[in-house]
Scaffold this motif. Structure first.
Motif, short mmCIF file in Angstrom:
data_model
loop_
_atom_site.label_atom_id
_atom_site.label_comp_id
_atom_site.label_asym_id
_atom_site.label_seq_id
_atom_site.Cartn_x
_atom_site.Cartn_y
_atom_site.Cartn_z
N VAL A 1 0.86 -1.19 0.00
CA VAL A 1 0.00 0.00 0.00
C VAL A 1 0.89 1.24 0.00
CG1 VAL A 1 -1.87 -1.19 1.22
CG2 VAL A 1 -0.13 0.07 2.53
N SER B 1 0.71 6.88 2.75
CA SER B 1 -0.44 7.62 3.27
C SER B 1 -1.49 6.66 3.84
CB SER B 1 -1.05 8.50 2.18
OG SER B 1 -1.52 7.71 1.11
N THR B 2 -1.65 5.51 3.19
CA THR B 2 -2.58 4.51 3.71
C THR B 2 -2.10 3.97 5.05
OG1 THR B 2 -3.29 3.85 1.50
CG2 THR B 2 -3.65 2.26 3.27
N LEU C 1 -2.95 6.52 7.67
CA LEU C 1 -4.37 6.54 8.02
C LEU C 1 -4.74 5.37 8.92
CD1 LEU C 1 -5.87 7.47 4.52
CD2 LEU C 1 -5.79 8.92 6.56
N VAL C 2 -4.16 4.21 8.67
CA VAL C 2 -4.49 3.03 9.47
C VAL C 2 -3.85 3.11 10.86
CG1 VAL C 2 -4.22 0.53 9.66
CG2 VAL C 2 -4.82 1.56 7.46
N SER D 1 -11.74 7.36 7.19
CA SER D 1 -10.66 7.26 6.19
C SER D 1 -11.03 6.33 5.04
CB SER D 1 -9.38 6.76 6.86
OG SER D 1 -9.60 5.52 7.52
N ARG D 2 -12.10 5.55 5.19
CA ARG D 2 -12.61 4.70 4.12
C ARG D 2 -11.58 3.69 3.61
NH1 ARG D 2 -16.18 8.98 0.41
NH2 ARG D 2 -17.52 9.69 2.13
N ILE D 3 -10.80 3.16 4.55
CA ILE D 3 -9.85 2.10 4.19
C ILE D 3 -10.57 0.76 4.31
CG2 ILE D 3 -7.65 1.01 4.73
CD1 ILE D 3 -7.38 3.85 3.75
N GLN E 1 -11.46 -3.03 4.96
CA GLN E 1 -11.00 -3.86 6.08
C GLN E 1 -9.87 -4.80 5.68
OE1 GLN E 1 -12.06 -3.30 9.26
NE2 GLN E 1 -10.30 -4.59 9.73
N THR F 1 -7.52 -4.30 3.51
CA THR F 1 -6.32 -3.46 3.43
C THR F 1 -5.83 -3.09 4.82
OG1 THR F 1 -7.05 -2.53 1.34
CG2 THR F 1 -5.36 -1.32 2.52
N ARG F 2 -6.77 -2.71 5.69
CA ARG F 2 -6.42 -2.37 7.06
C ARG F 2 -5.75 -3.56 7.75
NH1 ARG F 2 -8.25 1.60 10.37
NH2 ARG F 2 -9.77 2.23 8.77
N VAL G 1 -2.13 -3.97 6.60
CA VAL G 1 -1.25 -2.95 7.19
C VAL G 1 -0.94 -3.31 8.64
CG1 VAL G 1 -1.09 -0.54 7.92
CG2 VAL G 1 -1.99 -1.10 5.65
#
Length: 336
Positions: A20, A23-24, A27-28, A35-37, A39, A41-42, A45
């Motif tokens: 990723v 910046s992502t 945010l996480v 932040s509209r990430i 799940q 992807t979160r 991370v």
């Protein structure tokens, strides 16, 4: 594990491992609302953070934001005890509730400009420090670096914001109790060594209260040894000596308690005895030791309020002077 030997993992390392952008990762890691990430992807991370052992660089974040939320508290040069530890613990919780982080700095020896330069490197919003660690010049250096300084002192300082910590009030509370019980010859045990200054301040409070009541007081030096306690007990039991004794704290009170008992004195019939800080040891003794209690939660509240007032005050406002010592409360037990 670290992404490279000898180097702490960075957000770039996390981003590469998770596939990723940085910046992502930001945010996480910072749990930014809305932040509209997605799940999955979160989760990737967070798994990369766990695998690499990544921790955000708080100081770098503060520099980018132009603001610090760090409150630095250098450890005092005096020995720590249960009261100090409890106060620090509660202060950390109170500051956290206000969005501030308490950092206890372990260097006890540095003073003056050398200490100020070391503390300034950490970019704290404020430093909470005993007055004997700073000079007027070192306070000016910290302020130029954007750090407020709150000094802990027994009286206001003309060149610094001050938290008044009047130890004499502890001795005054002990004296009020003993005088009310009819005693007119009082003594205060003053510890030898690093605690002597605080001991003398508490003894001075006892003396002030005694003089105001037309009573007599004296100070008796004592080391934290059984031999010295025995000598202090003999001084107390001399003909015409004091009928009531206030000890710097409950640990010294316990030593004197044993020494008086070894010499055949009974408490409170022969000698009334009052300690301070209301430590658990006071309740272990027989007879149990009376003590002047200070509430660490109340002291932490005072400290936190003063720090917030310091950080939120308008520029060029008057120096802050705030009281920090909790209201001394006499806990009466069997020795008085």
């Amino acid at each position: 594990m670290n992404s490279a030997a000898g180097r702490a993992p960075t957000s770039a390392d996390v981003a590469r491992l998770a596939g990723v952008s940085r910046s992502t990762v930001s945010l996480v890691v910072n749990d930014v609302p809305n932040s509209r990430i997605a799940q999955p992807t979160r989760d990737r991370v967070l798994a990369a953070v766990q695998e690499l052992g990544y921790a955000p660089d708080v100081s770098a974040r503060q520099l980018r934001a132009g603001i610090s939320r760090l409150v630095l508290m250098p450890l005092p040069r005096l020995p720590r005890g249960m009261m100090v530890d409890a106060t620090i613990e509660h202060l950390s919780e109170k500051l956290s509730d206000s969005g501030l982080t308490l950092l206890v700095h372990g260097d006890r020896r540095s003073t003056g400009m050398a200490a100020a330069r070391m503390w300034a490197e950490l970019r704290p919003a404020a430093v909470l420090v005993a007055a004997d660690r700073c000079t007027k010049s070192s306070v000016a250096l910290l302020r130029r670096a954007g750090t407020e300084v709150l000094m802990i002192a027994d009286r206001p300082l003309p060149w610094a914001d001050t938290l008044e910590f009047d130890q004499g009030r502890v001795g005054e509370a002990a004296a009020a109790h003993l005088l009310a019980a009819g005693h007119r010859r009082l003594a205060a045990i003053v510890p030898a060594g690093p605690l002597e200054g605080l001991g003398r301040a508490r003894a001075a409070g006892l003396g002030t209260a005694a003089r105001a009541a037309g009573a007599h007081s004296e100070a008796i030096a004592m080391e934290a040894t059984h031999e010295s306690a025995a000598a202090a007990a003999a001084a107390v039991r001399r003909p015409g000596g004091p009928t009531a004794v206030f000890t710097y704290n409950d640990e010294y009170g316990a030593l004197l308690h044993r020494a008086l008992g070894d010499q055949g004195a009974t408490m409170p019939d022969d000698i009334a005895l009052v300690g301070a800080d209301n430590l658990p040891i006071a309740t272990y003794l027989r007879p149990a030791l009376s003590s002047v209690a200070l509430d660490p939660v109340e002291m932490a509240d005072h400290m936190c309020h003063a720090i917030r007032s310091l950080l939120e005050r308008p520029a060029r406002s008057e120096a802050l002077v705030a009281g920090v010592l909790a209201t001394p409360l006499l806990v009466r037990r069997e020795t008085s």
